[in-house]
Structures are given as structure tokens and as C-alpha cells.
Design an enzyme around this catalytic site. Sequence first.
Site, PDB file in Angstrom:
ATOM      1  N   ARG A   1       5.964 -13.021   9.548  1.00  0.00           N
ATOM      2  CA  ARG A   1       6.657 -11.468   9.393  1.00  0.00           C
ATOM      3  C   ARG A   1       8.056 -11.839   9.742  1.00  0.00           C
ATOM      4  O   ARG A   1       8.286 -12.325  10.787  1.00  0.00           O
ATOM      5  CB  ARG A   1       5.840 -10.773  10.307  1.00  0.00           C
ATOM      6  CG  ARG A   1       4.725  -9.965   9.801  1.00  0.00           C
ATOM      7  CD  ARG A   1       4.137  -9.145  10.823  1.00  0.00           C
ATOM      8  NE  ARG A   1       2.935  -8.458  10.296  1.00  0.00           N
ATOM      9  CZ  ARG A   1       2.910  -7.319   9.684  1.00  0.00           C
ATOM     10  NH1 ARG A   1       4.049  -6.746   9.603  1.00  0.00           N
ATOM     11  NH2 ARG A   1       1.906  -6.695   9.300  1.00  0.00           N
TER      12      ARG A   1
ATOM     13  N   LYS B   1       4.416   0.283  10.658  1.00  0.00           N
ATOM     14  CA  LYS B   1       4.565   1.405   9.908  1.00  0.00           C
ATOM     15  C   LYS B   1       4.015   2.792  10.522  1.00  0.00           C
ATOM     16  O   LYS B   1       4.600   3.868  10.440  1.00  0.00           O
ATOM     17  CB  LYS B   1       3.555   1.368   8.692  1.00  0.00           C
ATOM     18  CG  LYS B   1       4.248   0.664   7.391  1.00  0.00           C
ATOM     19  CD  LYS B   1       3.562   1.158   6.000  1.00  0.00           C
ATOM     20  CE  LYS B   1       3.355  -0.030   5.120  1.00  0.00           C
ATOM     21  NZ  LYS B   1       2.574   0.180   3.905  1.00  0.00           N
TER      22      LYS B   1
ATOM     23  N   GLU C   1       0.837  -1.107  -0.054  1.00  0.00           N
ATOM     24  CA  GLU C   1       0.036   0.102   0.040  1.00  0.00           C
ATOM     25  C   GLU C   1       0.984   1.179  -0.021  1.00  0.00           C
ATOM     26  O   GLU C   1       1.716   1.123   0.649  1.00  0.00           O
ATOM     27  CB  GLU C   1      -0.950  -0.088   1.155  1.00  0.00           C
ATOM     28  CG  GLU C   1      -1.804   1.338   1.232  1.00  0.00           C
ATOM     29  CD  GLU C   1      -2.678   1.583   2.467  1.00  0.00           C
ATOM     30  OE1 GLU C   1      -2.135   0.972   3.534  1.00  0.00           O
ATOM     31  OE2 GLU C   1      -3.358   2.337   2.319  1.00  0.00           O
TER      32      GLU C   1
END
Length: 564
Positions: free
Chosen positions: A267, A277, A40
Amino acid sequence: MAEEKKEEQKPSISFIEQFISDDLKEGKNDGRIHTRFPPEPNGYLHIGHAKAICLDFGMAQKYGGKCNLRFDDTNPIKEDVEYVDSIKEDIHWLGFDWEEREYYASDYFGKLFDFAVDLIKRGLAYVDDQPADIISSQKGTPSQPGMESPFRSRPVKENLNLFFRMNEGEFEEGSRVLRAKVDMISPNMHMRDPIIYRIIKTPHHRTENKWMVYPMYDFAHGQSDYFEGITHSLCTLEFEVHRPLYDWFIDQLKTGDYRPRQIEFNRLNLTYTMMSKRKLLELVQEGKVNGWDDPRMPTLCGLRRRGYTPESIRRFVDLIGYTKVEAINDVSLLEHAIREDLNMRAPRVFGVLNPLKVIIRNYPEGQIEEVELINNPEDESQGKRMVPFSREVYIEQDDFMENPPNKFFRLAPGMEVRLKGAYIIKCEGFKKNEKTGAIEEVYCTYDPDTRSGGKTSEKKVKGTLHWVSAEHAVDAEVRLYDRLFNHEDPAGQKEDDYRKLLNPGSLKVLTGCKVEPSLAEAKPLDKFQFQRLGYFCVDYDSKHDKLIFNRTVGLKDTWAKVNK
RNA sequence: UGACCCAUGGUGUAAUUGGCAACACGUCAGAUUUUGGUUCUGAAGAGUCCAGGUUCGAAACCUGGUGGGUCAACCA
């Protein structure tokens, strides 16, 4: 002879690669492999993304397939072209390429809208007029079933009419949503009539004002994979519970046998830092670090500025592997990867961080010798260079002690050391500031017969020091970085504000450092080993007349360890 | 009072799919070294979360526990 040769350790492949190669063997998708990296554009890429990138592009590469770059840009409120550009730059820097296949979820807004209309027509979607908090409370909880919305059985015609008018901008944001009609009592929360379209009037960075309704990520992601012919949708563990919903959408959409296969992996987490983020953005916005590319950040641009190479990051990712276990990887493994890489590549130079002047009393005043030094003992092709030597040189303050402990192989009164590439010197005295106790100068003599490479240079001494000729030294600023957080797992501390866990000493700026003259022309991102100290990289802020180096990572220092 | 996922040295991963638990990092020794780096040699460190079961044989398969994670944004 029948020599028992060691069985070559077959490099084991991850469970994901196992699945992929099995699919290929079975001839699924006509033996095609096609992956995608779907960021994104709402922030900078970090090393966690690198793990996904290496897998997505790596698998495609290894099995002769393709990997798309697709921006999942379904939320115009958060997204921006600034991020699109940085993401592309970072992927290229890492060493991967998507050729002409640069796609956007927004490319599919038309198809997605049509699909939503189709679902409405088939009685599988409806417009809900309730506010967010009501919808949310009707969803129930993970352990309690949800309740059906009073609008759930709204007639198709009315749904159609309302949905089109939502897109005309006739209604306020938040006043209505489109929901898929799935199953309000499913144990899986994602199946409880998920919202698939919402009204947003903020212009989109690519489609501008064309749309007033935007698909939710869950309604865009899986279908985008489908539209692109993706065979393997690799994503992180938290999307595991979304998979049944993606499957449900694809079931409504697909016309043949083909469907993307989603496989989830763990992850990347690193000790003493965090990958969130949102929190990284806060650190930037609150000035806790100096921007996204602050060398203390786990962002790719930060690591790049710190002096990390793409090779080292790929190597690191390769070392940690892909599993379904939530793991925290030790930074020391990352540091090992960059040392391993730079050891082979970085030219060695002399830089003195905390200078202490040494005066060689029996060396002729005004005399200058050029001594020859090997640029990299690990790589002969890097050649040699000449470095000026003279009567006054700087050494590291740590390399002199008035009262040395045992096994101190450096300079101390009466002791001899070699100045690397030059002569053996002996300490005959020093000047001490009586008030502060600081050593201000050290006085030595040298043995002219001990010049490196000379006939009598066989003489052995325990210690070898790096040095810089005082008159030829170039001034530099050196930025020393340490871990950003004091806690191993700052993100895992639920109660505590992660800001309290920041390491106040994560940046130390040293000025008045002395480096050898060959460094005067060094350019940003040039990498060196400052001999005996560590690997350093020229910072973007560096100028010809104001050199600035970032310490990427120190050399292993067994002396510091025994000295503790 | 839920669903799903996971559990192997300190850390991260292996174990050719049921056959002597291996590798890397880290740690500790020693050798080499004009970088206390590199390189080389060696060592310690898990008996595979627990309890049952299947089997000649289980880290792996089954059952039940325990522990951890994920899921209740008009975020992705």
C-alpha cells in the site's frame, strides 16, 4: 572518438511488471493482458488508490491490454451512487479511461447465485442456522483449529430449499448464512468454511429489491475477475492470505486452463496523514476537516483542490514504486513532485500575504508606470505581462527588519533592495507603533536610473523583493495548509486516539492579502507561483470580488532554514 | 502456540537474476540567479537484520534465529 558514453540507466521494472512481461513472453492467456481497478463505492478515492489505479491502468496501457473499472458493490448497506460518481470523476481526472467497460460486481449476482447453488448441489456449500457469535467461536483462532458446524452435513435438498427461501426474504437478517465447505482445520482462517452469502434486506443502489441475499466480497471478487477474463488481478498485500480461497473457488468454477493471476503489492502510506477510509470519514463527519475535498485530506479531490496536478501524482507514484515491503513514504517526495511540475507550468505572479506599506518618497505622486514581467522563466512561451507600479507599494512584512541579522538580503534601515521588475529602493526610515512594536510603514527613496531593463540597471543589490502597487492591489484571502497530523505515522499509534494527533495549525486563513491586478479574473483551480512564496491555486469558493487562494506547497526556503 | 509475507544509507526504491551496492527525495557545502526558487557542481551517509552454510565469488541461493506485518467482520 572513443568516448566512454554513460550507460543509459535502464529503468528498472517492478516485480509485478516482471511477472506480467514473463507471462506475456510465455504466451499465457494468448498473450493477452487485462487488468481491473475494483473500488468499493463506499467512500472517496485517496492517493493510495491512485497507486493502484496507475498500476492497473498503467500496465494495461503499456502492454497493449485493457483495464476494466469494476465496482465491488456487494454490500448495499454501505454503498451509494454518490461514491460511484466521485470515483469515476477522480479516475478520469487522474488521466485514465475504462472506455465502455464499466462493470459492477452486482452485474454478476445472478451468476454468483447460480454458482452458489451449484456448490450446494455438489455438497460444497451448506446453510448454517447458527448466530454469528457461535459461528465465529467455532472458527477457532489463528493458532487453534476450528470446529465443524452441526449443520455442515445438512442434506443437499434441505440446503437448496433453505437457500432459495433465504433469497425469498422468508428469514430474518442474520438468522442463516450460506457457507462454503472447505476445511475447518486449515491453518488459514479464510479456508475455515467461509460465509459466502448473507441475508440483507436493505435495497441495493443498482439492483434495488431484486435480491435478499448478497455474496460476500470473498465470494464475489475472484469470480468477478474470472467472469471478466482478467489476466492479472493486482491488489494490496493484505489479500495475500485470501488467495488460496480465491483459488479454491476458481478451481470449482473453471472449465479450461484460464485463471486470473493475483499479485499483491504494498500500500501507499504517507507521513503525517492516514489512508483509512473509515477514519477519513470520521474526520469529515466530525467536522475536523471541511469535507472530503478539504485540501488537507489525502483524497484525490482534496489534493485537486489543494492544487496538485494529475501529472504530479502520477509522477510521485512512479517514484515510490511497487514492492512487498510495508513502507511509509515521505511527503517531501510528493511535494517535490508537485514543485517539479508546477515549476514548469505555473505562471509567476506577485502576491503579498502579510502586507507592509512602503512609501517611495521621491517617486512622483500620481505617477503610474507599467513594468514588464516575465510570466515564467522556465517557459518562454508563457510570455510577459505588464504590472502597474506607483509611489506606494506593499511588500511582505518578513521582508523588512529593523535590526536585521547577518546575511539578511532584504530591506532594513539604510539598505537597498530591488523591487523585482521595477527599481532599486533604499530604506530611509519607518514608522513603528510604539505600543505594539509593529512596523506600520517603511519610507524609501528610489533610484530612477535603475529601472529594470534600462541601460543602467546593471547595478547590483543582494536582495530582490516582490511587491504590489497599493492603489492597484486586489484583496484576497489566502489559506495556508500544513500537515494534518503532527505525528509521522498517526495510524500506526495503536493506543492513542488519532484525533489527539491532529495538527491544530493545519489551516491558517489570511485575509487582507494583496495580489497583483492580473489575478482579478482568476478561476477556480488556476495555478500560480506567488513569487518567492510558493504555489497557489484558486479555491472553488473564490469569487470575482472575493478571491481565495489555497497554498499548494511553499517554495524551498533556504533562508527560513538558516534563520531557524 | 499456527500459517503466510517481508527485511539494502534518514526515507522510498535499484542492482540486467551469483560478479566493484546504484538512483531519487532529504541533508550539507559551493557556483549561477532581478524568485534565498530553478539550474549546475560537489560532499556526507548503508557494506545489505544476525549466525552459520554452498561458491573462486552472496544483498541475492540454503538452514536456523531476530525483528516487523497480515490473518480469528454475516466489511471490502
